[in-house]
Write a protein that holds these residues in place. Structure first.
Motif, PDB file in Angstrom:
ATOM      1  N   GLY A 126       0.809  -1.211   0.000  1.00  0.00           N
ATOM      2  CA  GLY A 126       0.000   0.000   0.000  1.00  0.00           C
ATOM      3  C   GLY A 126       0.840   1.258   0.000  1.00  0.00           C
ATOM      4  O   GLY A 126       0.540   2.225  -0.707  1.00  0.00           O
ATOM      5  N   LYS A 127       1.915   1.265   0.782  1.00  0.00           N
ATOM      6  CA  LYS A 127       2.787   2.433   0.841  1.00  0.00           C
ATOM      7  C   LYS A 127       3.592   2.618  -0.446  1.00  0.00           C
ATOM      8  O   LYS A 127       3.792   3.739  -0.916  1.00  0.00           O
ATOM      9  CB  LYS A 127       3.747   2.314   2.035  1.00  0.00           C
ATOM     10  N   SER A 128       4.038   1.522  -1.019  1.00  0.00           N
ATOM     11  CA  SER A 128       4.888   1.628  -2.216  1.00  0.00           C
ATOM     12  C   SER A 128       4.084   1.893  -3.486  1.00  0.00           C
ATOM     13  O   SER A 128       4.572   2.553  -4.411  1.00  0.00           O
ATOM     14  CB  SER A 128       5.717   0.344  -2.384  1.00  0.00           C
ATOM     15  N   ARG A 129       2.838   1.413  -3.539  1.00  0.00           N
ATOM     16  CA  ARG A 129       2.045   1.531  -4.766  1.00  0.00           C
ATOM     17  C   ARG A 129       0.817   2.414  -4.611  1.00  0.00           C
ATOM     18  O   ARG A 129       0.039   2.585  -5.552  1.00  0.00           O
ATOM     19  CB  ARG A 129       1.646   0.140  -5.260  1.00  0.00           C
ATOM     20  N   GLY A 130       0.609   2.969  -3.401  1.00  0.00           N
ATOM     21  CA  GLY A 130      -0.465   3.931  -3.214  1.00  0.00           C
ATOM     22  C   GLY A 130      -1.852   3.344  -3.126  1.00  0.00           C
ATOM     23  O   GLY A 130      -2.833   4.021  -3.457  1.00  0.00           O
ATOM     24  N   TYR A 131      -1.992   2.111  -2.641  1.00  0.00           N
ATOM     25  CA  TYR A 131      -3.324   1.508  -2.517  1.00  0.00           C
ATOM     26  C   TYR A 131      -4.119   2.201  -1.413  1.00  0.00           C
ATOM     27  O   TYR A 131      -3.584   2.552  -0.365  1.00  0.00           O
ATOM     28  CB  TYR A 131      -3.224   0.023  -2.163  1.00  0.00           C
ATOM     29  N   LEU A 132      -5.416   2.343  -1.660  1.00  0.00           N
ATOM     30  CA  LEU A 132      -6.340   2.845  -0.651  1.00  0.00           C
ATOM     31  C   LEU A 132      -7.438   1.837  -0.332  1.00  0.00           C
ATOM     32  O   LEU A 132      -8.221   2.049   0.591  1.00  0.00           O
ATOM     33  CB  LEU A 132      -6.973   4.159  -1.108  1.00  0.00           C
ATOM     34  N   SER A 133      -7.500   0.748  -1.099  1.00  0.00           N
ATOM     35  CA  SER A 133      -8.498  -0.288  -0.840  1.00  0.00           C
ATOM     36  C   SER A 133      -7.974  -1.614  -1.348  1.00  0.00           C
ATOM     37  O   SER A 133      -7.045  -1.673  -2.163  1.00  0.00           O
ATOM     38  CB  SER A 133      -9.835   0.043  -1.526  1.00  0.00           C
TER      39      SER A 133
END
Length: 352
Positions: A125-132
Motif C-alpha cells: 500500500g505504501k509503495s504503490r499507493g493503494y487505498l483499498s
C-alpha cells in the motif's frame, strides 16, 4: 420505582446524545481543515498541523500521510468492537450463558490472520499507493493477465465486498434502532434514530473523509474502555459480580424459571443440543473470515503511518478481546441473574 428512575434519567440520555453528536460534528470540521490545509496553528505548546498531500483523494480517503498510533489503535478497536459488542454479546451471554466466551476464543485466529496479511499489504500500500483491497486485486492481475481480466476482477471484487459491508452496517443500525428507543423510553423511535444517525454519518464522511471517521472512533474507543472499566467495578461492588451469577444460575429457582437457560449456564459444552467442538471451530472460522473481509478494516492497514504504528497498535489490541468483550459478557451474565423470568432479547443479535 424503575419507571421513575428511567424517566428521571431521560435528561441525562439526551444530554449525552447531544454532546456525542456535537463531538462528531467537531471532528468533521477538524478533519476537513487538516485534510485541506498545510499550515500550522499553535496554541501554547500545542500545535495543530495540516496534513494535505498532493492527491486530494489520498487526503480524504487515505488520511493524508497516514494515521498515528493512538488513532490507528482506536479506529481498529472501534471498528471491531462496535454494535455487536455493545448489544449483541450481552444479549447472547444473557440467553446462551457461558457459550458467549467463544467470542474471546475467536479473537486469537482473527489477529493471527491479520498478522499474516498486514505486513505485506501495508508495504504494498505504501509503495504503490493503494487505498483499498480492490486496488490490490486489480494491480495484481493487471500485469500478469489481459486488461479485461483485471477490470472484471475489480468489478467482481467490488460487488462481493458489498456483502460484508452490508452485514456490518445492518448490525450497527440494528443496534442504534434497538437501543435508542430503550434509553429514551420510546420518546425517540427506532426509525428516527436511524435517520438521524445516517444523516450525521453522511455529513461526517463527506466533510471529514476517513480521518473524520477515525477521529470519532477515538471518541467511541475511549467510551468503550471507560465504560468497560466502570462496569467491571459496578458489577462487582453493586451487583454481586460473578459470585452472584454462579449462585443464582445454579439454584433450583433458576431451573424452574427457565430450564433451557439453566442448561446453557451449567452444561458447557453441552453433550447434546448441537454445541460441540465442530460447532465452535465452524464459528471461529466464520468470524475470522468475516473480520478479514471487512474492507474498512483492511483499508486501515493501508493508511497506517508506518510499520511501527501497526506493530504497536496490534500489540496493544491483543488485550482488547480479553477486556472489552469480557465486560460485555459479564453484563449479560449479571443481567441473567437479576432478570430470571425475562426472555432473551431480539434473536437478530442473540442468535449465533
Amino acid at each position: 420505582m424503575l419507571h421513575t428512575a428511567m424517566s428521571d434519567g431521560n435528561d441525562a440520555v439526551y444530554a449525552i446524545l447531544v454532546i456525542y453528536f456535537f463531538v462528531i460534528i467537531c471532528c468533521s470540521f477538524l478533519s476537513y481543515w487538516i485534510n485541506t490545509s498545510t499550515s500550522t496553528i499553535r496554541i501554547g505548546s500545542f500545535a495543530l498541523v495540516g496534513d494535505r498531500v498532493n492527491s486530494l483523494t489520498k487526503s480524504y480517503l487515505g488520511a493524508g500521510t497516514g494515521l498515528g498510533f493512538l488513532v490507528f489503535f482506536f479506529t481498529m478497536c472501534s471498528s471491531l468492537f462496535s454494535g455487536y459488542t455493545v448489544s449483541g454479546i450481552p444479549a447472547e451471554a444473557y440467553g446462551r450463558g457461558f457459550v458467549a466466551i467463544r467470542w474471546i476464543l475467536a479473537g486469537v485466529p482473527i489477529y493471527g490472520a491479520f498478522l499474516l496479511l498486514t505486513p505485506r499489504l501495508h508495504a504494498l500500500g505504501k509503495s504503490r499507493g493503494y487505498l483499498s483491497i480492490i486496488e490490490f486485486i486489480f494491480d495484481r492481475y493487471a500485469v500478469s493477465s489481459t486488461p479485461v481480466v483485471a477490470h472484471a476482477l475489480r468489478l467482481i471484487s467490488l460487488v462481493c465486498l458489498q456483502l460484508p459491508v452490508f452485514t456490518y452496517l445492518i448490525t450497527q443500525f440494528t443496534g442504534i434502532g434497538g437501543e435508542i428507543p430503550v434509553y429514551t423510553r420510546g420518546e425517540v423511535s427506532g426509525l428516527a434514530a436511524l435517520l438521524t444517525a445516517a444523516i450525521i454519518l453522511c455529513f461526517l464522511s463527506v466533510l471529514g473523509g476517513l480521518r473524520g471517521v477515525a477521529y470519532t472512533d477515538v471518541v467511541q474507543g475511549f467510551a468503550l474502555v471507560i465504560g468497560s472499566l466502570v462496569f467491571f467495578c459496578v458489577q462487582h461492588v453493586n451487583l454481586g459480580g460473578m459470585g452472584r451469577v454462579a449462585e443464582v444460575t445454579r439454584s433450583d429457582a433458576f431451573l424452574q424459571a427457565d430450564a433451557a437457560k439453566y442448561a446453557a449456564f451449567n452444561n458447557v459444552p453441552r453433550e447434546e443440543g448441537g454445541w460441540s467442538m465442530a460447532a465452535l471451530s465452524s464459528f471461529v472460522l466464520k468470524v475470522t473470515i468475516a473480520a478479514t473481509m471487512f474492507p474498512h478494516l483492511v483499508q486501515r492497514l493501508f493508511v497506517a503511518k508506518n510499520t511501527t504504528v501497526i506493530r504497536v497498535g496490534f500489540s496493544a489490541m491483543n488485550i482488547t478481546f480479553f477486556f472489552i468483550q469480557f465486560a460485555s459478557m459479564i453484563s449479560g451474565w449479571v443481567a441473567a441473574a437479576y432478570f430470571v423470568d425475562t426472555p432473551p432479547p431480539n434473536p437478530l443479535f442473540a442468535g449465533g
